[in-house]
Enzyme design. Sequence first.
Site, PDB file in Angstrom:
ATOM      1  N   ASP A  28       3.676 -23.997 -17.500  1.00 11.21           N
ATOM      2  CA  ASP A  28       4.138 -23.710 -18.860  1.00 11.21           C
ATOM      3  C   ASP A  28       3.631 -22.320 -19.247  1.00 11.21           C
ATOM      4  O   ASP A  28       2.423 -22.068 -19.232  1.00 11.21           O
ATOM      5  CB  ASP A  28       3.569 -24.790 -19.809  1.00 11.21           C
ATOM      6  N   ASP A 122      10.642 -22.022 -20.327  1.00  8.13           N
ATOM      7  CA  ASP A 122       9.311 -21.579 -19.874  1.00  8.13           C
ATOM      8  C   ASP A 122       8.481 -22.696 -19.264  1.00  8.13           C
ATOM      9  O   ASP A 122       7.285 -22.549 -19.085  1.00  8.13           O
ATOM     10  CB  ASP A 122       8.545 -20.952 -21.049  1.00  8.13           C
ATOM     11  N   GLU A 123       9.125 -23.807 -18.937  1.00  4.75           N
ATOM     12  CA  GLU A 123       8.348 -24.969 -18.533  1.00  4.75           C
ATOM     13  C   GLU A 123       9.075 -25.723 -17.423  1.00  4.75           C
ATOM     14  O   GLU A 123      10.283 -25.935 -17.511  1.00  4.75           O
ATOM     15  CB  GLU A 123       8.238 -25.863 -19.765  1.00  4.75           C
TER      16      GLU A 123
END
Length: 381
Positions: A28, A122-123
């Site tokens: 993350d 983003d993860e």
Amino acid sequence: MDDTQDRKIENDKETRQSGELRKIIHVDMDAFFAAVEQRDHPELRGRPIAVGGGEERGVVATASYEARRYGVRSAMSGVMARRLCPELIFVHGRMNVYKEVSAQVHEVFHRYTDIIEPISLDEAFLDVTVNKPGIELAVEIARRIKREIREETGLVASAGVSYNKFLAKIASDWRKPDGLCTIHPDRAADFVAELPIERFWGVGPVTAKKMHSLGIHTGADLRRMPLQLLELTFGKAGRIYYDFARGIDNRPVEPVRVRKSVGCEHTIDHDIFTDAEIEQHLTQSAAELAARIARKEFHGVTLTLKVKFYDFTLISRSITSAAPYTDEARILADARKLMAGVEYDVNPVRLVGLSVSNRLSDELEVWRQLELDFGSQSPKA
Ligand code: TTP
Ligand code: MG
């Protein structure tokens, strides 16, 4: 996704079912949008910034860690954020840049595994039980991924390592920013027992309130609850919470598969060689293909005709156009053109297939699926 990749995933599924512990990494990015803005605008570094929320009635997408110290959070109104932090700088988001960075980060992931489940830009979860470089320790992979992300994007990520998704996610959250945390199987029970219920995956403010009313504040409290009671209160999720409290999460890391083509083909029960028969099969195939394209919302610009002859030899002919093939009449018109070059009178046909490939933008499609409507989400704890 091509065939080899599909096979790899299939092979790995077998290992997955063999009962051994998986090696899962959750990655993350830290303060993602804000970190990108600070990277690209040096004057913003070290300052409290919020991405989004600047316009009237706007909502903060994310805040830099400097701003978080004042209590500024994702999904908070800009007005509220400004009240908490008067010197807060509002910055416009640049989605296209975030998508580019996300693609770079995924390139790094693919050096280690193709079993990647993106959760947002983003993860992502990675299953590295079987990994490309053959590294034994998952934490070593996590360390390398963090380093390569930093070197190649100039940004910082946190990573969590464990034997399932639930624990890997908790681990990546544990020492943010720039965290790297492993939850070993023999530590998992203690770890979960001490965990505040709000930190459990899927427990938002509403569920947390319900849990509190049952006297559940930590993982240990949750573990004392009988399964029936949890199922009664939380429905299907009850079973999941019951398992989580025991460090159990059997959900596999599920890679997003990008469809590369849409097609249909028919083996004909007798070999055909007359123009009328060929025309009849083309018409039928074009109609079927157009229906499938509509159903799958697939926009590809290459039309391919496949013909198998009575002696099992196979040919294919393609045509690429500027506009995607969606319309039945256009598919049929171009299929006829492709068929015009095929000599079926001497060589009877036993199979006709039509397909469309060359999607306008595969990547865009993935992000369309993943883009979240953050506006209505409640703030993170
Ligand atoms: P998150 O990973 O939840 O947040 P973050 O990366 O900003 O911070 P953290 O260090 O805690 O991971 O979300 C990733 C990006 O998604 C975030 O930078 C902005 C966007 N986002 C929104 O636009 N709205 C939201 O409500 C949330 C939670 C995120
Ligand atoms: Mg993040």
